[in-house]
Write a protein that holds these residues in place. Structure first.
Motif, PDB file in Angstrom:
ATOM      1  N   ILE A 175       0.806  -1.097   0.080  1.00  0.00           N
ATOM      2  CA  ILE A 175       0.010   0.140  -0.103  1.00  0.00           C
ATOM      3  C   ILE A 175       0.994   1.213   0.006  1.00  0.00           C
ATOM      4  N   ARG A 176       0.869   1.851  -1.179  1.00  0.00           N
ATOM      5  CA  ARG A 176       1.715   3.198  -1.167  1.00  0.00           C
ATOM      6  C   ARG A 176       1.010   4.566  -0.797  1.00  0.00           C
ATOM      7  N   HIS A 177       1.448   5.438  -0.423  1.00  0.00           N
ATOM      8  CA  HIS A 177       1.007   6.846   0.152  1.00  0.00           C
ATOM      9  C   HIS A 177       0.742   7.613  -1.338  1.00  0.00           C
ATOM     10  N   ASP A 178       0.035   7.192  -2.140  1.00  0.00           N
ATOM     11  CA  ASP A 178       0.090   7.842  -3.429  1.00  0.00           C
ATOM     12  C   ASP A 178      -1.325   7.942  -3.967  1.00  0.00           C
ATOM     13  N   ALA A 179      -1.697   9.051  -4.211  1.00  0.00           N
ATOM     14  CA  ALA A 179      -3.273   9.638  -4.680  1.00  0.00           C
ATOM     15  C   ALA A 179      -3.389   8.946  -6.023  1.00  0.00           C
ATOM     16  N   SER A 180      -2.433   8.842  -6.845  1.00  0.00           N
ATOM     17  CA  SER A 180      -2.453   8.089  -8.160  1.00  0.00           C
ATOM     18  C   SER A 180      -3.118   6.612  -8.185  1.00  0.00           C
ATOM     19  N   ASN A 181      -2.349   5.788  -7.048  1.00  0.00           N
ATOM     20  CA  ASN A 181      -2.700   4.523  -6.510  1.00  0.00           C
ATOM     21  C   ASN A 181      -4.047   4.488  -6.469  1.00  0.00           C
ATOM     22  N   PHE A 182      -4.413   5.386  -5.373  1.00  0.00           N
ATOM     23  CA  PHE A 182      -6.142   5.457  -5.084  1.00  0.00           C
ATOM     24  C   PHE A 182      -7.006   5.672  -6.451  1.00  0.00           C
ATOM     25  N   ALA A 183      -6.471   6.775  -7.200  1.00  0.00           N
ATOM     26  CA  ALA A 183      -7.243   7.112  -8.453  1.00  0.00           C
ATOM     27  C   ALA A 183      -7.272   5.826  -9.340  1.00  0.00           C
ATOM     28  N   SER A 184      -6.245   5.039  -9.704  1.00  0.00           N
ATOM     29  CA  SER A 184      -6.346   4.024 -10.641  1.00  0.00           C
ATOM     30  C   SER A 184      -7.263   3.014 -10.092  1.00  0.00           C
ATOM     31  N   GLN A 185      -7.357   2.617  -8.623  1.00  0.00           N
ATOM     32  CA  GLN A 185      -8.342   1.426  -8.195  1.00  0.00           C
ATOM     33  C   GLN A 185      -9.919   2.183  -8.573  1.00  0.00           C
ATOM     34  N   VAL A 186      -9.771   3.396  -8.218  1.00  0.00           N
ATOM     35  CA  VAL A 186     -11.293   3.981  -8.507  1.00  0.00           C
ATOM     36  C   VAL A 186     -11.711   3.947  -9.705  1.00  0.00           C
ATOM     37  N   PHE A 187     -10.710   4.346 -10.921  1.00  0.00           N
ATOM     38  CA  PHE A 187     -10.985   4.120 -12.310  1.00  0.00           C
ATOM     39  C   PHE A 187     -11.425   2.500 -12.383  1.00  0.00           C
ATOM     40  N   SER A 188     -10.702   1.576 -12.095  1.00  0.00           N
ATOM     41  CA  SER A 188     -10.906   0.198 -12.278  1.00  0.00           C
ATOM     42  C   SER A 188     -12.376  -0.288 -11.766  1.00  0.00           C
ATOM     43  N   ARG A 189     -12.864   0.474 -10.908  1.00  0.00           N
ATOM     44  CA  ARG A 189     -14.146   0.148 -10.151  1.00  0.00           C
ATOM     45  C   ARG A 189     -15.236   0.923 -10.816  1.00  0.00           C
ATOM     46  N   GLY A 190     -14.988   1.650 -12.027  1.00  0.00           N
ATOM     47  CA  GLY A 190     -16.070   2.307 -12.695  1.00  0.00           C
ATOM     48  C   GLY A 190     -16.254   3.910 -12.354  1.00  0.00           C
ATOM     49  N   GLY A 191     -15.316   4.393 -11.254  1.00  0.00           N
ATOM     50  CA  GLY A 191     -15.429   5.802 -10.787  1.00  0.00           C
ATOM     51  C   GLY A 191     -14.448   6.667 -11.619  1.00  0.00           C
ATOM     52  N   ARG A 192     -14.604   7.985 -10.998  1.00  0.00           N
ATOM     53  CA  ARG A 192     -13.869   8.964 -11.484  1.00  0.00           C
ATOM     54  C   ARG A 192     -13.261   9.852 -10.309  1.00  0.00           C
ATOM     55  N   ILE A 193     -12.114  10.548 -10.432  1.00  0.00           N
ATOM     56  CA  ILE A 193     -11.673  11.317  -9.562  1.00  0.00           C
ATOM     57  C   ILE A 193     -12.322  13.040  -9.685  1.00  0.00           C
ATOM     58  N   ILE A 194     -12.590  13.122 -10.782  1.00  0.00           N
ATOM     59  CA  ILE A 194     -13.373  14.396 -10.881  1.00  0.00           C
ATOM     60  C   ILE A 194     -14.366  14.333 -12.274  1.00  0.00           C
TER      61      ILE A 194
END
Length: 415
Positions: A175-194
């Motif tokens: 688990i990395r302290h990285d917003a892009s890691n979080f974003a990548s997982q959100v995208f792959s679950r069908g979500g968006r950041i903005i």
């Protein structure tokens, strides 16, 4: 333009070996361009953040470079300060622009990522390289656990991560302290950041909840290990030593992961897309090159350097040197063949080729001014909390973070 002997400086964050390679390429441009332009590359810091901080200081002091590497959200901030220019007139110029055939040769998703929603689609940068978030995995270890392929869905991923962690001192995921890691997982679950039009942050969706909740569960069960911020490249080194099964990280790290494995566990490894919920998605990374407001001659000269760096020959050489993706389709086979011809890459050369198929699933995070503080917020108030507090209310955390993020968005909106 001819006879003006314009000198342009390009600030970037690549290491010394890439600086030397880049300057050697620019020396070719300096000798062959018909305009008498001299281009010089300079390392402006070790990270994108370093370059960003240096540019902010340079803008305040009135000494910005001719051009610099910049993420889309950083370019938006520079634009709100009146410091960078829209490249659309140069791209469309009959004399200095790109032909229709050239534009078709560029990967469309790469070009699209630089059209800024906050500034009516202005192109505040131009791509000369791209990478994406991928899942690095230890093939030998995965096989040993009884799996013949990487997980394609999140339930299987979670199951494998916890099986891997049954061995003392080993973990299934970093688990990395990285917003892009979080974003990548959100995208792959069908979500968006903005929202697509850049009007509001929306990462408190179900995709955001599921992403954080999984982090929380895996940290609580000690199936996953936190990589402290102070442990630079910790996930890479632990992966190379065979202590972590899965890492989500940029494809631009491919050569470094290869080195880590060669120095460490010497196992078979590969990359795949992140698991998904039925529809693949990849987080497309890549700082582009922005041109700063200087003089008309300097701005045009900077554009001509960018245009040259984006030509097939140059983008292929740069991709081969760095592990980035080239920006033109005509460079794809050249780079793949270069990788296959180099024994260092082994089976990863084949997987590198797969990334060109994954480009169609590309998404980008938040190309808006003020995203840097929002990235910090995602780490400090979401990731850092859930991995240490198994009882934290994930939805409440996300709602609060989105509220703060939208306030930051409002404060940074174009005036």
């Amino acid at each position: 333009m001819e006879g003006r002997n314009v000198v342009v400086t390009y600030w970037h964050n690549r290491p010394q070996k890439d600086q030397e390679f880049l300057q050697a390429m620019l020396d070719e441009f300096n000798k062959t361009n018909p305009y008498g332009i001299t281009a010089r590359a300079e390392i402006a810091g070790a990270s994108y953040n370093d370059v960003y901080n240096k540019i902010n200081a340079a803008i305040q002091a009135g000494v910005a470079p001719s051009m610099a590497v910049a993420y889309q959200n950083q370019a938006a901030l520079y634009r709100s300060m009146g410091a960078v220019i829209d490249l659309t007139p140069f791209i469309q110029s009959k004399k200095y622009g790109l032909s229709e055939a050239d534009l078709k040769d560029y990967f469309q998703t790469f070009l699209d990522s630089d059209a800024n929603p906050q500034f009516k689609g202005e192109r505040l940068g131009f791509p000369t390289q791209r990478s994406m978030e991928v899942m690095y995995y230890n093939v030998d270890w995965l096989n040993k656990l009884g799996y013949t392929e990487p997980p394609k869905d999140w339930a299987t991923f979670e199951e494998i991560v916890c099986k891997a962690a049954q061995e003392p001192g080993k973990y299934g995921w970093a688990i990395r302290h990285d917003a892009s890691n979080f974003a990548s997982q959100v995208f792959s679950r069908g979500g968006r950041i903005i929202a697509e039009d850049g009007s509001a942050y929306v990462f408190n969706s179900q995709a955001g909840v599921d992403t954080l909740a999984m982090m929380q569960r895996l940290a609580a069960k000690k199936c996953a290990v936190e990589i402290p911020v102070a442990e630079r490249y910790g996930e890479q080194n632990r992966f190379g030593n065979g202590d972590v099964l899965f890492v989500f990280a940029s494809s631009s790290g491919l050569p470094y992961y290869q080195q880590a494995v060669d120095k460490g566990g010497k196992f078979k490894w590969d990359i795949a897309m992140l698991p998904n919920t039925g529809k693949p998605a990849v987080n497309l990374y890549g700082a582009s090159i922005s041109v700063f407001k200087t003089t008309p001659e300097q701005e045009l000269a900077a554009w001509l350097v960018i245009k040259w760096l984006g030509e097939t020959n140059q983008t292929a050489r740069w991709a081969t040197q760095t592990g980035y993706l080239p920006v033109r389709q005509s460079a794809k086979d050249i780079v793949i063949n270069n990788f296959k011809a180099n024994p260092m890459w082994g089976p990863v050369a084949d997987t590198y080729a797969k990334m060109f198929d994954w480009v169609q699933y590309a998404m980008i995070e938040a190309p808006v001014a003020g995203y840097d503080p929002v990235r910090t917020l995602i780490d400090n108030e979401l990731i850092s909390v859930v991995i240490t507090d198994p009882n934290a209310d994930v939805k409440a955390l996300l709602d609060k973070a989105v509220e703060k993020a939208n306030q930051i968005l409002k404060e940074n909106a174009p005036r």
